[in-house]
Structure formats: C-alpha cells, structure tokens
Design a protein around this motif. Structure first.
Motif, mmCIF file in Angstrom:
data_model
loop_
_atom_site.group_PDB
_atom_site.id
_atom_site.type_symbol
_atom_site.label_atom_id
_atom_site.label_comp_id
_atom_site.label_asym_id
_atom_site.label_seq_id
_atom_site.Cartn_x
_atom_site.Cartn_y
_atom_site.Cartn_z
ATOM 1 N N GLN A 1 0.858 -1.177 0.000
ATOM 2 C CA GLN A 1 0.000 0.000 0.000
ATOM 3 C C GLN A 1 0.901 1.236 0.000
ATOM 4 O O GLN A 1 2.117 1.122 0.111
ATOM 5 N N GLU A 2 0.309 2.406 -0.069
ATOM 6 C CA GLU A 2 1.094 3.638 -0.113
ATOM 7 C C GLU A 2 1.869 3.871 1.188
ATOM 8 O O GLU A 2 3.017 4.293 1.171
ATOM 9 N N ASP A 3 1.258 3.560 2.329
ATOM 10 C CA ASP A 3 1.885 3.846 3.611
ATOM 11 C C ASP A 3 2.215 2.598 4.426
ATOM 12 O O ASP A 3 2.517 2.679 5.613
ATOM 13 N N GLY A 4 2.162 1.434 3.797
ATOM 14 C CA GLY A 4 2.458 0.196 4.496
ATOM 15 C C GLY A 4 2.143 -0.996 3.618
ATOM 16 O O GLY A 4 2.098 -0.877 2.388
ATOM 17 N N CYS A 5 1.909 -2.122 4.235
ATOM 18 C CA CYS A 5 1.514 -3.299 3.455
ATOM 19 C C CYS A 5 0.474 -4.096 4.235
ATOM 20 O O CYS A 5 0.502 -4.182 5.458
ATOM 21 N N LEU A 6 -0.461 -4.647 3.479
ATOM 22 C CA LEU A 6 -1.520 -5.471 4.039
ATOM 23 C C LEU A 6 -1.097 -6.921 3.871
ATOM 24 O O LEU A 6 -0.653 -7.325 2.798
ATOM 25 N N GLN B 1 -5.529 -20.893 11.778
ATOM 26 C CA GLN B 1 -5.707 -19.508 12.187
ATOM 27 C C GLN B 1 -5.542 -18.566 11.002
ATOM 28 O O GLN B 1 -4.496 -18.521 10.389
ATOM 29 N N SER B 2 -6.591 -17.797 10.711
ATOM 30 C CA SER B 2 -6.511 -16.756 9.683
ATOM 31 C C SER B 2 -6.054 -15.464 10.340
ATOM 32 O O SER B 2 -6.287 -15.241 11.525
ATOM 33 N N PHE B 3 -5.415 -14.614 9.543
ATOM 34 C CA PHE B 3 -4.986 -13.318 10.070
ATOM 35 C C PHE B 3 -5.007 -12.260 8.976
ATOM 36 O O PHE B 3 -4.860 -12.554 7.800
ATOM 37 N N ASP B 4 -5.241 -11.030 9.388
ATOM 38 C CA ASP B 4 -5.156 -9.831 8.564
ATOM 39 C C ASP B 4 -4.325 -8.842 9.351
ATOM 40 O O ASP B 4 -4.677 -8.494 10.476
ATOM 41 N N GLU B 5 -3.235 -8.395 8.788
ATOM 42 C CA GLU B 5 -2.338 -7.455 9.455
ATOM 43 C C GLU B 5 -2.048 -6.307 8.510
ATOM 44 O O GLU B 5 -1.904 -6.501 7.310
ATOM 45 N N PHE B 6 -1.945 -5.120 9.065
ATOM 46 C CA PHE B 6 -1.444 -3.986 8.297
ATOM 47 C C PHE B 6 -0.199 -3.490 8.997
ATOM 48 O O PHE B 6 -0.219 -3.189 10.188
ATOM 49 N N GLU B 7 0.894 -3.453 8.263
ATOM 50 C CA GLU B 7 2.169 -3.003 8.815
ATOM 51 C C GLU B 7 2.537 -1.677 8.164
ATOM 52 O O GLU B 7 2.673 -1.585 6.946
ATOM 53 N N ASP B 8 2.687 -0.645 8.988
ATOM 54 C CA ASP B 8 3.090 0.674 8.500
ATOM 55 C C ASP B 8 4.551 0.659 8.087
ATOM 56 O O ASP B 8 5.363 -0.043 8.682
ATOM 57 N N TYR B 9 4.857 1.482 7.075
ATOM 58 C CA TYR B 9 6.260 1.708 6.744
ATOM 59 C C TYR B 9 6.835 2.634 7.802
ATOM 60 O O TYR B 9 6.211 3.630 8.153
ATOM 61 N N PRO B 10 8.015 2.329 8.321
ATOM 62 C CA PRO B 10 8.615 3.242 9.297
ATOM 63 C C PRO B 10 9.084 4.512 8.589
ATOM 64 O O PRO B 10 9.453 4.485 7.423
ATOM 65 N N ASP C 1 14.954 -4.278 15.252
ATOM 66 C CA ASP C 1 15.027 -5.715 15.030
ATOM 67 C C ASP C 1 13.670 -6.372 15.229
ATOM 68 O O ASP C 1 13.403 -7.428 14.669
ATOM 69 N N GLU C 2 12.808 -5.769 16.049
ATOM 70 C CA GLU C 2 11.482 -6.323 16.313
ATOM 71 C C GLU C 2 10.456 -5.893 15.279
ATOM 72 O O GLU C 2 9.352 -6.400 15.262
ATOM 73 N N CYS C 3 10.807 -4.926 14.410
ATOM 74 C CA CYS C 3 9.876 -4.439 13.390
ATOM 75 C C CYS C 3 9.750 -5.454 12.263
ATOM 76 O O CYS C 3 10.729 -6.078 11.865
ATOM 77 N N VAL C 4 8.547 -5.586 11.738
ATOM 78 C CA VAL C 4 8.308 -6.497 10.629
ATOM 79 C C VAL C 4 8.687 -5.827 9.305
ATOM 80 O O VAL C 4 9.188 -6.472 8.401
ATOM 81 N N VAL C 5 8.469 -4.521 9.211
ATOM 82 C CA VAL C 5 8.840 -3.763 8.017
ATOM 83 C C VAL C 5 9.931 -2.768 8.412
ATOM 84 O O VAL C 5 9.784 -2.020 9.371
ATOM 85 N N THR C 6 11.026 -2.796 7.663
ATOM 86 C CA THR C 6 12.120 -1.859 7.893
ATOM 87 C C THR C 6 12.447 -1.142 6.594
ATOM 88 O O THR C 6 12.092 -1.611 5.512
ATOM 89 N N MET C 7 13.101 -0.015 6.720
ATOM 90 C CA MET C 7 13.535 0.756 5.551
ATOM 91 C C MET C 7 15.053 0.635 5.441
ATOM 92 O O MET C 7 15.765 0.808 6.426
ATOM 93 N N GLU C 8 15.516 0.316 4.237
ATOM 94 C CA GLU C 8 16.952 0.247 3.959
ATOM 95 C C GLU C 8 17.205 0.979 2.660
ATOM 96 O O GLU C 8 16.691 0.573 1.613
#
Length: 185
Positions: A52-57, A83-92, A109-116
C-alpha cells in the motif's frame, strides 16, 4: 527465498502470494523463546502481501498440528492450528530507521517492516512467528473436563483417585472449624 528480507517495492500492485513450509521458521524460535510445543504435523502458512502507499496489508492462514502440555495435568495434548490473520504493517519513517544506539537498533530488530536505503523490506518470518504464537492456546487442555493433578501427591486425577485426604476450605479459617455454636430455641 530469504523470508527475512523481502523487498516490498518489487512486489506488483496486485500483490504476491507466499507459501511457507520451512520448519526452521517455527522450530528455531520455539527453542529461542522457550515455548513448550512440538510440531506433530508440518505447519504451513499461506500469505498474500499487498503493498500500500503507507504500508503493506498481509492476509493469510497458518495450519498445522502441534503438541503442547495440558495446562491442568501436563499430559501431551494435540492442538490443531487453523488460524486466519489480517495485518497492516506501516512503513517506518526515515527518522525511525536512522541508528541512534543499541536500544533503537533492538527496537528495529522487532519491526516487521524496515527501511533500507529508502526501500521497504518485509521480515515475513518474524510476522509468521508472531501469528503462529498468537494461534497457540494460552491454556491448552487435553479435554474440557480435565481433572488435573492432585496438589498433595501430584497424581494425574484423570487416571483415578489418589487417596489423599484434602482439607477443604480456606486454611486461614481452620481455627474456626472447631467452634461450636449453641442454637437458641
């Protein structure tokens, strides 16, 4: 494929599907976090990643069978995961990704989405571990009416009575049990 480092800017707008069957994703972390759980049938995860524009679903499901100790009697019990799941992770933000010392690095290190280098990367293995641990029951039971263990001798009461005489009532009120009250008639 490196599940710890998926470039989100390379995923098409319609998304990408991943099927994860690598037992290392689960087994390594079971030992690392001291989780009393054994994989009986392979655990599999299916995940759809939609940038997505500001993260990922992230939409997915985790399936498998694990064995855990019963919360009452400690006998091994099978737990079916579906177990089904829906998560939205913001871009840092860029400010969040600039190193500021060890404490900040541990948080990243605990973040699922990181910027490099200005590009977002997904740690799918970390996300799947989180969802796997959330799918595990907090208090697994071998059966709904499990009788547990005798608090005196430790015998499994599902196998029969133990013969211990358990004092009933609150031990703080034990002195009052001998009290005799005369009835007025």
């Amino acid at each position: 494929m490196d599940l710890n480092h998926i470039a989100l800017n390379e995923i098409p707008p319609q998304g990408a599907s991943y099927t994860v069957t690598d037992e290392a994703v689960w087994v390594r972390r079971l030992g690392e976090y001291g989780v009393s759980c054994r994989i009986v049938e392979p655990v599999e995860a299916e995940v759809l990643v939609l940038p997505q524009e500001d993260g990922c679903l992230l939409r997915g499901v985790i399936r498998g069978v694990v064995a855990m100790p019963c919360n009452r009697c400690m006998d091994e019990t099978l737990v079916v995961l579906n177990q089904s799941f829906d998560e939205f992770e913001d871009y840092p933000s860029a400010a969040e990704t600039e190193p500021e010392g060890k404490e900040h690095t541990e948080i990243l290190d605990e973040c699922v989405v990181t910027m490099e280098g200005g590009a977002p990367f997904l740690d799918l293995a970390a996300l799947l571990w989180e969802e796997f641990s959330l799918a595990l029951p907090v208090k697994p039971l071998c059966k709904p009416d499990c009788k547990g263990l005798c608090p005196e001798c430790g015998k499994n009461l599902n196998e029969g009575a133990c013969g211990c005489v358990l004092e009933t009532g609150d031990p703080r009120l034990a002195a009052l049990r001998q009290l005799k009250v005369k009835r007025q008639g």
